[in-house]
Design a protein around this motif. Structure first.
Motif, PDB file in Angstrom:
ATOM      1  N   THR A 228       0.826  -1.206   0.000  1.00  0.00           N
ATOM      2  CA  THR A 228       0.000   0.000   0.000  1.00  0.00           C
ATOM      3  C   THR A 228       0.858   1.252   0.000  1.00  0.00           C
ATOM      4  OG1 THR A 228      -1.589  -1.216   1.357  1.00  0.00           O
ATOM      5  CG2 THR A 228      -1.917   1.146   1.161  1.00  0.00           C
TER       6      THR A 228
ATOM      7  N   ARG B 294       2.516   1.808  -3.422  1.00  0.00           N
ATOM      8  CA  ARG B 294       1.563   2.204  -4.463  1.00  0.00           C
ATOM      9  C   ARG B 294       1.101   3.657  -4.252  1.00  0.00           C
ATOM     10  NH1 ARG B 294      -1.904  -0.647  -7.954  1.00  0.00           N
ATOM     11  NH2 ARG B 294      -0.129  -2.112  -8.037  1.00  0.00           N
TER      12      ARG B 294
ATOM     13  N   PRO C 201      -1.580 -12.566  -0.335  1.00  0.00           N
ATOM     14  CA  PRO C 201      -1.972 -11.911  -1.594  1.00  0.00           C
ATOM     15  C   PRO C 201      -3.267 -11.109  -1.481  1.00  0.00           C
ATOM     16  CG  PRO C 201      -1.337 -14.193  -1.979  1.00  0.00           C
ATOM     17  CD  PRO C 201      -1.468 -14.029  -0.492  1.00  0.00           C
ATOM     18  N   VAL C 202      -4.149 -11.511  -0.572  1.00  0.00           N
ATOM     19  CA  VAL C 202      -5.382 -10.752  -0.355  1.00  0.00           C
ATOM     20  C   VAL C 202      -5.048  -9.394   0.254  1.00  0.00           C
ATOM     21  CG1 VAL C 202      -7.532 -10.658   0.970  1.00  0.00           C
ATOM     22  CG2 VAL C 202      -6.866 -12.767  -0.194  1.00  0.00           C
TER      23      VAL C 202
ATOM     24  N   ASN D 296      -3.554  -7.151  -2.377  1.00  0.00           N
ATOM     25  CA  ASN D 296      -4.563  -6.668  -3.317  1.00  0.00           C
ATOM     26  C   ASN D 296      -5.465  -5.625  -2.676  1.00  0.00           C
ATOM     27  OD1 ASN D 296      -6.548  -6.459  -5.393  1.00  0.00           O
ATOM     28  ND2 ASN D 296      -6.067  -8.536  -6.046  1.00  0.00           N
ATOM     29  N   GLU D 297      -5.855  -5.862  -1.410  1.00  0.00           N
ATOM     30  CA  GLU D 297      -6.667  -4.873  -0.690  1.00  0.00           C
ATOM     31  C   GLU D 297      -5.931  -3.538  -0.612  1.00  0.00           C
ATOM     32  OE1 GLU D 297      -9.124  -7.735   2.447  1.00  0.00           O
ATOM     33  OE2 GLU D 297      -7.155  -6.929   2.994  1.00  0.00           O
TER      34      GLU D 297
ATOM     35  N   ARG E 257      -3.458  -2.329  -2.535  1.00  0.00           N
ATOM     36  CA  ARG E 257      -3.312  -1.658  -3.829  1.00  0.00           C
ATOM     37  C   ARG E 257      -4.643  -1.083  -4.306  1.00  0.00           C
ATOM     38  NH1 ARG E 257       0.848  -6.207  -6.333  1.00  0.00           N
ATOM     39  NH2 ARG E 257       2.732  -5.333  -5.355  1.00  0.00           N
ATOM     40  N   ALA E 258      -5.728  -1.783  -4.018  1.00  0.00           N
ATOM     41  CA  ALA E 258      -7.053  -1.246  -4.366  1.00  0.00           C
ATOM     42  C   ALA E 258      -7.326   0.038  -3.588  1.00  0.00           C
ATOM     43  CB  ALA E 258      -8.130  -2.289  -4.074  1.00  0.00           C
TER      44      ALA E 258
ATOM     45  N   MET F 141     -11.524  -4.757  -3.556  1.00  0.00           N
ATOM     46  CA  MET F 141     -11.156  -6.162  -3.627  1.00  0.00           C
ATOM     47  C   MET F 141     -12.407  -7.028  -3.708  1.00  0.00           C
ATOM     48  SD  MET F 141      -8.688  -8.526  -3.238  1.00  0.00           S
ATOM     49  CE  MET F 141      -8.758 -10.293  -2.947  1.00  0.00           C
TER      50      MET F 141
ATOM     51  N   TYR G  20     -13.820 -10.972  -3.402  1.00  0.00           N
ATOM     52  CA  TYR G  20     -13.372 -12.144  -2.653  1.00  0.00           C
ATOM     53  C   TYR G  20     -13.881 -13.462  -3.223  1.00  0.00           C
ATOM     54  CZ  TYR G  20     -11.953  -8.554   0.629  1.00  0.00           C
ATOM     55  OH  TYR G  20     -11.353  -7.460   1.194  1.00  0.00           O
TER      56      TYR G  20
ATOM     57  N   ILE H 220     -11.041 -16.996  -4.733  1.00  0.00           N
ATOM     58  CA  ILE H 220      -9.660 -16.784  -4.297  1.00  0.00           C
ATOM     59  C   ILE H 220      -9.026 -18.155  -4.057  1.00  0.00           C
ATOM     60  CG2 ILE H 220      -8.196 -15.922  -2.432  1.00  0.00           C
ATOM     61  CD1 ILE H 220     -10.175 -13.641  -2.082  1.00  0.00           C
TER      62      ILE H 220
ATOM     63  N   LYS I 272     -12.166 -17.676 -12.388  1.00  0.00           N
ATOM     64  CA  LYS I 272     -12.340 -16.226 -12.271  1.00  0.00           C
ATOM     65  C   LYS I 272     -12.998 -15.661 -13.531  1.00  0.00           C
ATOM     66  CE  LYS I 272     -11.541 -12.706  -9.477  1.00  0.00           C
ATOM     67  NZ  LYS I 272     -12.096 -12.659  -8.116  1.00  0.00           N
TER      68      LYS I 272
END
Length: 449
Positions: A19, A22, A313-314, A317-318, A320-321, A334, A336, A339, A423
């Motif tokens: 985070t 980014r 990885p969650v 991703n959270e 960066r989102a 994110m 879910y 996953i 996905k």
């Protein structure tokens, strides 16, 4: 009001660092605090050192299996100190990489425990820092159950610092952490006893996966006490004595050195000063919305401290989102669904999508299950009866594949590719139309009828 930072992150684990970097890419002035080593649980006490030990635990089996292919017998023994030192040296190397990543991103690192003194103000030792927005990414910590003598048990974090290999180890808990360490230590030559409250390990996973792994662990020599509970731990001259209850009876199990408590993790919120903010908790975790907002609009949280899906990885991703939304002008959150995750036991397992029970609850009688169980080619000459299980769960009304599950060698590598298909909403017809790679275990996913 003028603040020292546009964003301040509490916790330099994988999610917090991702985070911070980014947000800095978008031009934000970012600070981050960490009282421990950079990288958080994954790098220091979880995914990375654990996976290295998984590799180490596989070598005795490879030595044995090689004889079926014409190789002479190998006589080898484990030097525990060499292995642990090598694992920890790699962790130290990764810490240095994280430091360089923060430096290159011009994120200012503060070493020390950070806590709120006000909703926009963070104290780190004697220093106070203000920030327009604050992200909490403090992760989780092992839970110690309230059992007499629990102070004589180590937790999963401690296994990487043992100076000597335990000859006999008792593990409490049937979650993925307990099961993975049971298999690691068993593979390295430790006698392992695992105590679980229910009749099966890995609650929450697909039942076929649970059954297959449990039987595989037993076949590999792990002693499993089911429907049991640990009553007390007592220190002795030769190690520890563990009182185990089963129904109306109890017995004492002796371990030479330690008892590993692996009964889950909890958000690491101690001394965070949340009482000085408007942040709310839910079941002991920080409550957030889909954009990682807490109850206080400028304070955010992500990763294991929110107790959503506790995977590295969650959290990344959270984070960066969040940064894309708040600092990059690209609103997203994110999702879910589907996953993938893996359990690095022996045998290994991986899964993506719905379990069979979840699918039947949501879709009823329209569910069709495809299974394939076989001995991989590798084990034919090795003379071992190791099995691989593959399973697809399909909604017959739409032909959509709702879940894919595997137990066997390289399950994580295989399911990672299958996860892309799920996905994208792949159907069973899409799987059937895909040409398999022969001979491979993975081709079973596209040949099941």
């Amino acid at each position: 009001m003028s603040y020292d930072f546009d964003l301040f992150v509490i916790g330099a684990g994988s999610g917090g660092i991702a985070t911070a970097r980014r947000a800095a890419e978008y031009g934000a002035k970012v600070g981050i605090a960490e009282y421990d080593r950079l990288g958080g649980t994954c790098v220091n006490r979880g995914c990375v050192p654990k996976k290295l030990m998984v590799y180490a635990a596989h070598f005795p089996h490879v030595f044995e299996e090689a004889k079926g292919y014409g190789w002479s017998e190998v006589k080898s023994s484990l030097n525990w100190d060499t292995m642990i030192t090598a694992v920890n040296d790699e962790v130290t190397r990764l810490n240095g990489i994280y430091q360089r990543m923060l430096d290159n991103s011009k994120v200012e690192l503060f070493h020390g425990h950070a806590s709120f003194v006000a909703s926009h103000t963070i104290a780190i030792g004697e220093q106070q820092i203000t920030a327009d927005k604050i992200l909490i990414a403090v992760g989780g910590k092992p839970h110690r159950p309230n059992i007499l003598g629990i102070e004589h048990a180590i937790v999963s974090d401690d296994i990487f610092n043992l100076k000597e290999q335990p000859k006999k180890l008792v593990i409490l808990g049937g979650g993925y952490i307990g099961c993975e360490f049971a298999c690691i230590l068993n593979g390295l030559g430790t006698e392992v006893i695992q105590i679980i409250r229910g009749d099966k390990i890995l609650r929450g996973f697909d039942d076929d996966i649970r059954t297959e792994i449990q039987q595989g662990m037993i076949n590999h020599g792990i002693q499993l006490y089911t429907d049991a509970q640990l009553i007390a731990i007592e220190k002795t001259d030769n190690g520890v004595a563990i009182s185990v209850g089963k129904g109306d009876t109890a017995e004492t199990v002796y371990a030479d050195a330690v008892s590993l408590a692996a009964v889950g993790r909890k958000p690491n919120l101690h001394n965070l000063g949340l009482e000085n903010t408007g942040v709310k908790l839910h079941d002991g975790a920080i409550a957030v919305d889909q954009y990682s907002h807490t109850a206080e609009n400028h304070i955010f949280a992500l990763g294991d401290c929110t107790n959503n899906i506790n995977l590295t990885p969650v959290a990344i991703n959270e984070g960066r989102a969040f940064a894309d939304t708040v600092f990059g002008g690209k609103s997203r959150f994110m999702t879910y669904e589907n996953i993938p995750t893996a359990v690095f036991t022996s045998p290994e397992a991986a899964t993506v999508g719905l379990t069979e029970a979840e699918a039947r609850e949501q879709y009823g009688d329209s569910i069709k299950v495809y299974r394939s169980k076989f001995r991989p080619m590798y084990y034919t000459l090795a003379g071992k009866d190791e099995k691989t299980l593959m399973k697809l769960i399909v909604d017959e009304k739409t032909d959509k594949v709702l879940g894919a599950h595997m137990v066997g060698d390289h399950a994580a590598e295989i399911i990672q590719g299958v996860a892309i298909a799920l996905k994208m909403g792949a159907t069973k017809a899409n799987f059937d139309a895909t040409v398999g790679i022969h001979p491979s275990s993975a081709e079973e996913f596209v040949t099941m009828r």
